[in-house]
Design a protein around this motif. Structure first.
Motif: not given
Ligand code: ATP
Length: 298
Positions: A182, A212, A214, A217-218, A233, A237, A240, A242-244, A272
């Motif tokens: 991240n 990443t 958050g 985006g990435v 997207v 939220a 969050t 474990a989104a990563g 995610a």
């Protein structure tokens, strides 16, 4: 097949109005035990996203071990490589305050005595399309696992989530194909606060990198010159956590299915985004049909 060599922790979560100060005893509102650990989370995310997944790691011979194995098995993860060692399982002792601030104590337990993969475990890695690694196991063990594919002349690509952020030894970086930090981990690893600068610095270390960001985006880059930004997207939220890990697990699935970088980022971002709309870690990870449905609607 995807193999995950990593941690399994039981998350012991107490929900309180305000975390206790040293010496203070307070009454909490709610308590939950939730299977977690970055390794187990990524394994469950990849299995739900549609891959055959083998988990390699360890639990203790305490009451939490069977629960951790059952959570992996329930998601369809092969747990034949999950050892039982004498002593406690890994636990994460988590205090969640009203307003969402967390304080977390991770006690590695069985994760702390995992050694490099040998025998059957090394064969499982060599047969895989991807090996997912994180840094919640002893560094020597992670380095040994990362070196298995090349030593076995296997096509398994080595994907590293460098969390928690610690300095990475050269032997590890030499064996990694794709790193997925991240933005905070990327800054810690490179000394560059701007994620675009950090991405460039990461590409001096490994052939491909995803940073990443958050809800922003990435970023993706590869040494052959590709640079991409995939927006998150837009969703509301609620949690969050474990989104990563959901992103990393789904990214490995798309890559082992042969998706090009843009398509793989879109697939992982969709997974995610679904996970952040639900509470919990493994409890929030989407199934393949949900990811496909979201992608069709975008
Ligand atoms: P965690 O530590 O909570 O597991 P992380 O810090 O490792 O997460 P993030 O960069 O926060 O990872 O998130 C990973 C990916 O999840 C993002 O790149 C994005 O695709 C998706 N994501 C995160 N937050 C949101 C959000 N609010 N809305 C949509 N997608 C999100």
């Amino acid at each position: 097949m995807i193999s995950v060599f990593g941690s399994a922790n039981m998350d012991l979560v107490a929900y309180v109005a305000q975390a206790p100060k040293p010496g203070e005893t307070i009454t909490g509102r709610e308590f939950r035990t939730i299977p977690g650990g970055k390794g187990a989370n990524q394994a469950i995310a990849a299995a739900r996203a549609g891959a055959d997944v083998a988990f390699l790691g360890a639990v203790g011979d305490d009451a939490f071990g069977p629960g951790l194995r059952a959570a992996l098995a329930e998601a369809g993860v092969d747990t034949a490589g999950l050892r039982v060692v004498s002593g406690p399982s890994g636990v994460a002792h988590i205090v969640v305050q009203d307003g969402g601030d967390n304080s977390i104590i991770v006690v590695p337990g069985a994760n702390g005595v995992v050694t490099g993969p040998a025998g059957r475990d090394a064969e499982v890695i060599a047969r895989s399309g991807a090996l997912l690694l994180q840094l919640e196991l002893p560094m020597d063990a992670v380095v040994a696992a990362a070196q298995v594919p090349r030593a076995a002349m296997s096509r398994a690509e080595v994907i590293l989530t460098p969390a928690p952020a610690v300095p990475l030894p050269a032997e590890l970086l030499e064996a990694v194909d794709l790193i997925v930090p991240n933005e905070h981990e990327a800054a810690a690893l490179t000394g560059r606060d701007d994620p675009r600068d950090a991405l460039e610095a990461l590409l001096d270390l490994v052939p491909e990198a995803v940073v990443t960001l958050g809800a922003r985006g990435v970023l993706y880059g590869s040494r052959d010159g590709a640079r991409l930004h995939e927006a998150a997207v837009p969703v509301r939220a609620v949690d969050t956590t474990a989104a990563g890990d959901t992103f990393a697990g789904a990214l490995a699935v798309a890559r082992t299915e042969g998706a090009d970088p843009a398509r793989a980022l879109r697939f992982a971002s969709a997974a995610a985004a679904l996970s952040v709309q639900r509470e919990g870690a493994s409890t929030s990870m989407p199934h393949r049909h949900e990811i496909d449905r979201l992608l069709e609607g975008l």
